[in-house]
Design a protein around this motif. Structure first.
Motif, PDB file in Angstrom:
ATOM      1  N   ARG A 106      -4.764   0.919   0.684  1.00 23.13           N
ATOM      2  CA  ARG A 106      -4.077   0.025  -0.249  1.00 23.13           C
ATOM      3  C   ARG A 106      -3.103   0.812  -1.122  1.00 23.13           C
ATOM      4  O   ARG A 106      -1.951   0.401  -1.317  1.00 23.13           O
ATOM      5  CB  ARG A 106      -5.091  -0.699  -1.125  1.00 23.13           C
ATOM      6  N   VAL A 107      -3.560   1.950  -1.643  1.00 19.88           N
ATOM      7  CA  VAL A 107      -2.704   2.754  -2.510  1.00 19.88           C
ATOM      8  C   VAL A 107      -1.493   3.283  -1.741  1.00 19.88           C
ATOM      9  O   VAL A 107      -0.373   3.325  -2.266  1.00 19.88           O
ATOM     10  CB  VAL A 107      -3.504   3.914  -3.139  1.00 19.88           C
ATOM     11  N   THR A 108      -1.689   3.662  -0.481  1.00 21.96           N
ATOM     12  CA  THR A 108      -0.568   4.129   0.338  1.00 21.96           C
ATOM     13  C   THR A 108       0.533   3.083   0.418  1.00 21.96           C
ATOM     14  O   THR A 108       1.723   3.385   0.237  1.00 21.96           O
ATOM     15  CB  THR A 108      -1.052   4.484   1.749  1.00 21.96           C
ATOM     16  N   PHE A 109       0.152   1.832   0.654  1.00 22.00           N
ATOM     17  CA  PHE A 109       1.154   0.777   0.768  1.00 22.00           C
ATOM     18  C   PHE A 109       1.708   0.374  -0.591  1.00 22.00           C
ATOM     19  O   PHE A 109       2.884  -0.003  -0.695  1.00 22.00           O
ATOM     20  CB  PHE A 109       0.574  -0.424   1.510  1.00 22.00           C
ATOM     21  N   GLN A 110       0.916   0.476  -1.646  1.00 23.76           N
ATOM     22  CA  GLN A 110       1.450   0.229  -2.983  1.00 23.76           C
ATOM     23  C   GLN A 110       2.518   1.262  -3.326  1.00 23.76           C
ATOM     24  O   GLN A 110       3.540   0.925  -3.954  1.00 23.76           O
ATOM     25  CB  GLN A 110       0.321   0.258  -4.013  1.00 23.76           C
ATOM     26  N   ARG A 111       2.299   2.491  -2.921  1.00 23.95           N
ATOM     27  CA  ARG A 111       3.295   3.536  -3.190  1.00 23.95           C
ATOM     28  C   ARG A 111       4.576   3.300  -2.396  1.00 23.95           C
ATOM     29  O   ARG A 111       5.684   3.499  -2.918  1.00 23.95           O
ATOM     30  CB  ARG A 111       2.706   4.911  -2.867  1.00 23.95           C
ATOM     31  N   LYS A 112       4.438   2.866  -1.153  1.00 18.45           N
ATOM     32  CA  LYS A 112       5.626   2.542  -0.359  1.00 18.45           C
ATOM     33  C   LYS A 112       6.417   1.413  -1.007  1.00 18.45           C
ATOM     34  O   LYS A 112       7.646   1.468  -1.098  1.00 18.45           O
ATOM     35  CB  LYS A 112       5.217   2.153   1.065  1.00 18.45           C
ATOM     36  N   ALA A 113       5.700   0.378  -1.449  1.00 16.89           N
ATOM     37  CA  ALA A 113       6.374  -0.745  -2.097  1.00 16.89           C
ATOM     38  C   ALA A 113       7.051  -0.299  -3.390  1.00 16.89           C
ATOM     39  O   ALA A 113       8.160  -0.739  -3.709  1.00 16.89           O
ATOM     40  CB  ALA A 113       5.366  -1.858  -2.384  1.00 16.89           C
ATOM     41  N   HIS A 114       6.397   0.589  -4.127  1.00 13.97           N
ATOM     42  CA  HIS A 114       6.976   1.095  -5.369  1.00 13.97           C
ATOM     43  C   HIS A 114       8.270   1.849  -5.096  1.00 13.97           C
ATOM     44  O   HIS A 114       9.281   1.646  -5.788  1.00 13.97           O
ATOM     45  CB  HIS A 114       5.961   2.006  -6.067  1.00 13.97           C
ATOM     46  N   ARG A 115       8.274   2.693  -4.070  1.00 13.43           N
ATOM     47  CA  ARG A 115       9.500   3.424  -3.728  1.00 13.43           C
ATOM     48  C   ARG A 115      10.628   2.464  -3.365  1.00 13.43           C
ATOM     49  O   ARG A 115      11.788   2.645  -3.770  1.00 13.43           O
ATOM     50  CB  ARG A 115       9.241   4.379  -2.567  1.00 13.43           C
ATOM     51  N   ALA A 116      10.297   1.453  -2.562  1.00 13.47           N
ATOM     52  CA  ALA A 116      11.318   0.489  -2.146  1.00 13.47           C
ATOM     53  C   ALA A 116      11.874  -0.267  -3.350  1.00 13.47           C
ATOM     54  O   ALA A 116      13.088  -0.500  -3.448  1.00 13.47           O
ATOM     55  CB  ALA A 116      10.720  -0.488  -1.133  1.00 13.47           C
ATOM     56  N   CYS A 117      10.997  -0.643  -4.289  1.00  9.97           N
ATOM     57  CA  CYS A 117      11.458  -1.341  -5.487  1.00  9.97           C
ATOM     58  C   CYS A 117      12.359  -0.450  -6.334  1.00  9.97           C
ATOM     59  O   CYS A 117      13.377  -0.900  -6.887  1.00  9.97           O
ATOM     60  CB  CYS A 117      10.265  -1.804  -6.313  1.00  9.97           C
ATOM     61  N   GLN A 118      11.999   0.831  -6.466  1.00  9.43           N
ATOM     62  CA  GLN A 118      12.840   1.761  -7.228  1.00  9.43           C
ATOM     63  C   GLN A 118      14.232   1.855  -6.627  1.00  9.43           C
ATOM     64  O   GLN A 118      15.233   1.859  -7.342  1.00  9.43           O
ATOM     65  CB  GLN A 118      12.197   3.155  -7.252  1.00  9.43           C
TER      66      GLN A 118
ATOM     67  N   ASP B 276      13.964  -7.938  -9.097  1.00 10.17           N
ATOM     68  CA  ASP B 276      13.702  -6.592  -8.604  1.00 10.17           C
ATOM     69  C   ASP B 276      13.035  -5.733  -9.679  1.00 10.17           C
ATOM     70  O   ASP B 276      12.081  -4.984  -9.398  1.00 10.17           O
ATOM     71  CB  ASP B 276      15.005  -5.928  -8.137  1.00 10.17           C
ATOM     72  N   LEU B 277      13.513  -5.830 -10.903  1.00 10.59           N
ATOM     73  CA  LEU B 277      12.895  -5.074 -11.994  1.00 10.59           C
ATOM     74  C   LEU B 277      11.486  -5.593 -12.270  1.00 10.59           C
ATOM     75  O   LEU B 277      10.566  -4.805 -12.523  1.00 10.59           O
ATOM     76  CB  LEU B 277      13.751  -5.162 -13.254  1.00 10.59           C
ATOM     77  N   ASP B 278      11.301  -6.901 -12.209  1.00 16.63           N
ATOM     78  CA  ASP B 278       9.961  -7.462 -12.410  1.00 16.63           C
ATOM     79  C   ASP B 278       8.985  -6.928 -11.365  1.00 16.63           C
ATOM     80  O   ASP B 278       7.837  -6.573 -11.686  1.00 16.63           O
ATOM     81  CB  ASP B 278      10.011  -8.986 -12.330  1.00 16.63           C
ATOM     82  N   ARG B 279       9.431  -6.884 -10.102  1.00 22.67           N
ATOM     83  CA  ARG B 279       8.564  -6.355  -9.035  1.00 22.67           C
ATOM     84  C   ARG B 279       8.250  -4.888  -9.281  1.00 22.67           C
ATOM     85  O   ARG B 279       7.121  -4.447  -9.062  1.00 22.67           O
ATOM     86  CB  ARG B 279       9.223  -6.543  -7.675  1.00 22.67           C
ATOM     87  N   LEU B 280       9.249  -4.133  -9.712  1.00 25.15           N
ATOM     88  CA  LEU B 280       9.033  -2.705  -9.960  1.00 25.15           C
ATOM     89  C   LEU B 280       8.001  -2.494 -11.058  1.00 25.15           C
ATOM     90  O   LEU B 280       7.095  -1.661 -10.917  1.00 25.15           O
ATOM     91  CB  LEU B 280      10.351  -2.030 -10.326  1.00 25.15           C
ATOM     92  N   THR B 281       8.095  -3.236 -12.153  1.00 20.89           N
ATOM     93  CA  THR B 281       7.129  -3.049 -13.233  1.00 20.89           C
ATOM     94  C   THR B 281       5.724  -3.466 -12.801  1.00 20.89           C
ATOM     95  O   THR B 281       4.743  -2.856 -13.233  1.00 20.89           O
ATOM     96  CB  THR B 281       7.562  -3.826 -14.488  1.00 20.89           C
ATOM     97  N   ARG B 282       5.626  -4.486 -11.932  1.00 24.18           N
ATOM     98  CA  ARG B 282       4.297  -4.869 -11.422  1.00 24.18           C
ATOM     99  C   ARG B 282       3.716  -3.771 -10.547  1.00 24.18           C
ATOM    100  O   ARG B 282       2.519  -3.472 -10.619  1.00 24.18           O
ATOM    101  CB  ARG B 282       4.382  -6.185 -10.644  1.00 24.18           C
ATOM    102  N   ARG B 283       4.550  -3.183  -9.708  1.00 21.69           N
ATOM    103  CA  ARG B 283       4.061  -2.088  -8.855  1.00 21.69           C
ATOM    104  C   ARG B 283       3.630  -0.901  -9.720  1.00 21.69           C
ATOM    105  O   ARG B 283       2.641  -0.237  -9.423  1.00 21.69           O
ATOM    106  CB  ARG B 283       5.149  -1.637  -7.864  1.00 21.69           C
TER     107      ARG B 283
ATOM    108  N   LEU C 281      -0.214   0.853  -9.925  1.00 21.23           N
ATOM    109  CA  LEU C 281      -0.438   2.268  -9.677  1.00 21.23           C
ATOM    110  C   LEU C 281      -0.743   3.041 -10.958  1.00 21.23           C
ATOM    111  O   LEU C 281      -0.890   4.264 -10.923  1.00 21.23           O
ATOM    112  CB  LEU C 281       0.798   2.867  -9.001  1.00 21.23           C
ATOM    113  N   LYS C 282      -0.815   2.321 -12.075  1.00 17.37           N
ATOM    114  CA  LYS C 282      -1.082   2.934 -13.381  1.00 17.37           C
ATOM    115  C   LYS C 282      -0.044   4.001 -13.727  1.00 17.37           C
ATOM    116  O   LYS C 282      -0.360   5.082 -14.243  1.00 17.37           O
ATOM    117  CB  LYS C 282      -2.505   3.519 -13.420  1.00 17.37           C
ATOM    118  N   LEU C 283       1.215   3.656 -13.447  1.00 18.42           N
ATOM    119  CA  LEU C 283       2.343   4.515 -13.783  1.00 18.42           C
ATOM    120  C   LEU C 283       3.059   3.944 -15.000  1.00 18.42           C
ATOM    121  O   LEU C 283       2.966   2.749 -15.287  1.00 18.42           O
ATOM    122  CB  LEU C 283       3.322   4.592 -12.600  1.00 18.42           C
ATOM    123  N   PRO C 284       3.800   4.772 -15.746  1.00 24.16           N
ATOM    124  CA  PRO C 284       4.506   4.283 -16.940  1.00 24.16           C
ATOM    125  C   PRO C 284       5.443   3.127 -16.588  1.00 24.16           C
ATOM    126  O   PRO C 284       6.233   3.219 -15.638  1.00 24.16           O
ATOM    127  CB  PRO C 284       5.293   5.509 -17.410  1.00 24.16           C
ATOM    128  N   ALA C 285       5.355   2.030 -17.345  1.00 26.82           N
ATOM    129  CA  ALA C 285       6.133   0.837 -17.008  1.00 26.82           C
ATOM    130  C   ALA C 285       6.866   0.258 -18.216  1.00 26.82           C
ATOM    131  O   ALA C 285       7.428  -0.834 -18.125  1.00 26.82           O
ATOM    132  CB  ALA C 285       5.210  -0.227 -16.412  1.00 26.82           C
TER     133      ALA C 285
END
Length: 251
Positions: free
Chosen positions: A131-143, A173-180, A184-188
């Protein structure tokens, strides 16, 4: 099985079974295919929702008989958790249809056995790492999407290393990025760096060109797989062709 209606919203075809409670549909909309990073309600993966006084049954489907069982298990388990949190005392059954591992997945989710317990000898651990692997992929794509918007507004690509989320263009797009980021518990917050590595460290100006190319490749892969799956599903179940899916995707 409940009849289906095609609903056009925001340019995306959503197939919603008749008579589904809004709260249940909203709950199912929080469940994403882990690889495609899209809600199962938008992908057409919800086949039926059958509500009786004692039990609510959700039937799910996938584009092919041989979709990866680990992805399928994640989807079914997440759907169960989302709907069970919505319906109160009503029992919930999530039933995956027309899949080679339907029996194992349905029984495993219903019994709370986890993926490893559902496939003894075949799965070494649970699916959180996947799950985390795909969350990270989605996060990169959103960035990458948010960064591309900034470049179109006049930002120089090399200056993005100093940009923050507060500099980004408001929108989906920004909304999706902040959700991702939150997942992932990254600064948002607005002062957080716009571009982060998987571990949360800012992407340096030196690494920026390569990281953006990798992120773009990831985004294109996700979008291409999503189009292919939508097309395959429309052919398998004789659904309306989703907007933006060309003839090649569905043969």
């Amino acid at each position: 099985m409940a009849a289906e209606v095609a609903v056009e919203r925001a340019g995306e075809l959503k197939v919603r079974p008749d008579g589904v409670d809004d709260a249940v549909w909203e709950a199912l909309g929080t469940v994403r295919d882990p690889e495609l990073d899209s809600p199962i309600t938008e992908l057409g993966f919800v086949s039926a929702v059958l509500s009786e006084p004692a039990v609510l049954t959700v039937e799910l489907r996938l584009p092919t008989y041989f979709c990866a069982p680990n992805f399928a298990y994640l989807m079914v388990a997440d759907a169960y958790d989302a709907v069970a949190a919505t319906v109160g005392e009503q029992a919930v059954v999530i039933r995956l249809l027309d899949h080679f591992a339907s029996d194992e997945i349905n029984a495993g989710v219903a019994g709370g056995r986890g993926f490893a317990g559902s496939f003894p000898g075949l799965a070494d651990d649970e699916l959180e790492e996947l799950r985390v692997t795909f969350q990270r992929k989605a996060h990169r794509a959103c960035q990458e999407q948010v960064a591309t918007h900034l470049i179109k507004t006049g930002w120089a690509a090399e200056d993005l290393a100093t940009a923050s989320l507060g500099d980004a263009c408001a929108g989906q797009d920004l909304d999706r990025l902040t959700r991702r980021r939150a997942e992932l518990k990254l600064p948002a917050g607005p002062d957080a760096p716009l571009l982060l590595q998987d571990d949360g460290t800012p992407i340096s100006q030196l690494d920026l060109p390569l990281q953006l190319r990798i992120a773009k490749t990831t985004r294109i892969s996700i979008e291409g797989n999503s189009g292919l799956c939508r097309g395959l599903l429309s052919v398998r179940y004789n659904l309306p062709r989703p907007e933006g899916v060309d003839q090649v995707a569905t043969g």
